[in-house]
Design an enzyme around this catalytic site. Sequence first.
Site, PDB file in Angstrom:
ATOM      1  N   TYR A 109     -51.896 -33.067 -20.043  1.00 54.89           N
ATOM      2  CA  TYR A 109     -51.663 -32.518 -21.381  1.00 54.89           C
ATOM      3  C   TYR A 109     -51.497 -33.682 -22.343  1.00 54.89           C
ATOM      4  O   TYR A 109     -50.739 -34.624 -22.073  1.00 54.89           O
ATOM      5  CB  TYR A 109     -50.389 -31.644 -21.413  1.00 54.89           C
ATOM      6  CG  TYR A 109     -50.060 -31.200 -22.819  1.00 54.89           C
ATOM      7  CD1 TYR A 109     -50.575 -30.003 -23.314  1.00 54.89           C
ATOM      8  CD2 TYR A 109     -49.304 -32.005 -23.678  1.00 54.89           C
ATOM      9  CE1 TYR A 109     -50.324 -29.624 -24.634  1.00 54.89           C
ATOM     10  CE2 TYR A 109     -49.057 -31.628 -24.981  1.00 54.89           C
ATOM     11  CZ  TYR A 109     -49.564 -30.440 -25.454  1.00 54.89           C
ATOM     12  OH  TYR A 109     -49.335 -30.066 -26.750  1.00 54.89           O
ATOM     13  N   GLU A 197     -54.478 -31.703 -30.234  1.00 53.88           N
ATOM     14  CA  GLU A 197     -54.038 -31.342 -28.892  1.00 53.88           C
ATOM     15  C   GLU A 197     -55.235 -31.295 -27.958  1.00 53.88           C
ATOM     16  O   GLU A 197     -56.233 -30.643 -28.265  1.00 53.88           O
ATOM     17  CB  GLU A 197     -53.346 -29.976 -28.905  1.00 53.88           C
ATOM     18  CG  GLU A 197     -52.794 -29.587 -27.532  1.00 53.88           C
ATOM     19  CD  GLU A 197     -52.206 -28.175 -27.510  1.00 53.88           C
ATOM     20  OE1 GLU A 197     -50.988 -28.048 -27.360  1.00 53.88           O
ATOM     21  OE2 GLU A 197     -52.980 -27.216 -27.644  1.00 53.88           O
TER      22      GLU A 197
END
Length: 398
Positions: A109, A197
């Site tokens: 992530y 992101e």
Amino acid sequence: MDIHEYQAKEILSEFGVTVPAGGLAYSPEQAAYRAREMGGDKWIVKAQVHAGGRGKAGGVKVCCDDNEIMDAASSMLGKKLVTHQTGPEGKGVYRLYVEAAVPIEREIYLGFVLDRTSQRIMIVASSEGGMEIEEISADRPDSIVRATIDPAGGLADFQAREIAFKLGIEPASTQHMVRTLKGCYRAFRDLDATMVEINPLVVTTDNRIIALDAKMTFDDNALFRRSNVAELRDKSQEDPRESHAADRGLSYVGLDGNIGCIVNGAGLAMATMDTIKLAGGEPANFLDIGGGATPERVAKAFRLVKSDAKVEAILVNIFAGINRCDWVAEGVVQALREEPMDMPIIVRLSGTNVEEGQKILAESGLPIIRAATLKEAADRSVAAWKADQATNTKLKAV
Ligand code: GDP
Ligand code: MN
């Protein structure tokens, strides 16, 4: 402003981030053509919507031939995709992105956000990719790596290497990871983003670092100087009430209640929503008409609030400093003359030219409920709305 995954990937790849080969498609046939054009034997068909959580909702499908691609594409195109991020109404799918599959070794992530406490861009990363960051911080908080970036020097190589090390990246992939982190940072800073992101950022079986997903959000207040970014806006993904308002220079946020609000100033608009709730009602929107609102602007705001089918009463709350109560009153009267409204209208005026404003409302002969204070305005709005609903129910029963 949000953009699509394929747009974010195109931007990030210009800044040195590696992304899979891919192509945009508007039809099942085009999706299959894109795959053939790319070559290979495994592809991912991805619904382009401004929301995450597509994988679990059927918006990401792995396909191995033309038929599978066309089936996946038909199952998505023209439909509403409902994910845990879209709300129950979902988001329309009008574009697909077809990508060459990538051999995944592990998922990471990676997020870049604006940290208001340190007033810096912050990197938030975790070795637990694939999951949403909310899940990661609940289940594996110890896996999260954070670093803030000094705006004077930018993201330094040693800092990027440290993050790679903490994420357990193998030495063979460290350089690629450093390039990826620095590329994301430069894209964030150079384009006035507020969020980047990549989830998941993957390490492939042959040690490459590839962004399999990408999300970017931009600062609306900087779009005037980022025309290349502003062009990427897709209104089909926005709340139609909000796009309509933004196009007219009004600051509007749609909500789920039924008492429409027309207010000057963001603080007063928030307070008005709170007071409506305290009085037992539910606001239908946040709307700040700003300072120096002309009668035309007020009338425009009225039309906008009324166009929301959920609205069953409208509260106008003006505490005029720069604004003028007489102009606001004129706007209200203008809007009501143009199109009589079948719902209670409550107006509270205070401040500059309040006497003239009250006079205009009184002399209009329109059935406007007036109030002197914010509390009175909220109480009367909720009471009038309830009475109106009761009458409507009775009328229907007859
Ligand atoms: P999201 O659910 O909206 O966040 O969509 P993603 O783009 O993150 O895709 C969801 C999941 O699909 C990812 O976490 C991956 O596990 C999987 N996925 C996406 N692209 C590929 C790919 O090229 N190869 C493989 N094997 N899986 C993929
Ligand atoms: Mn994702």
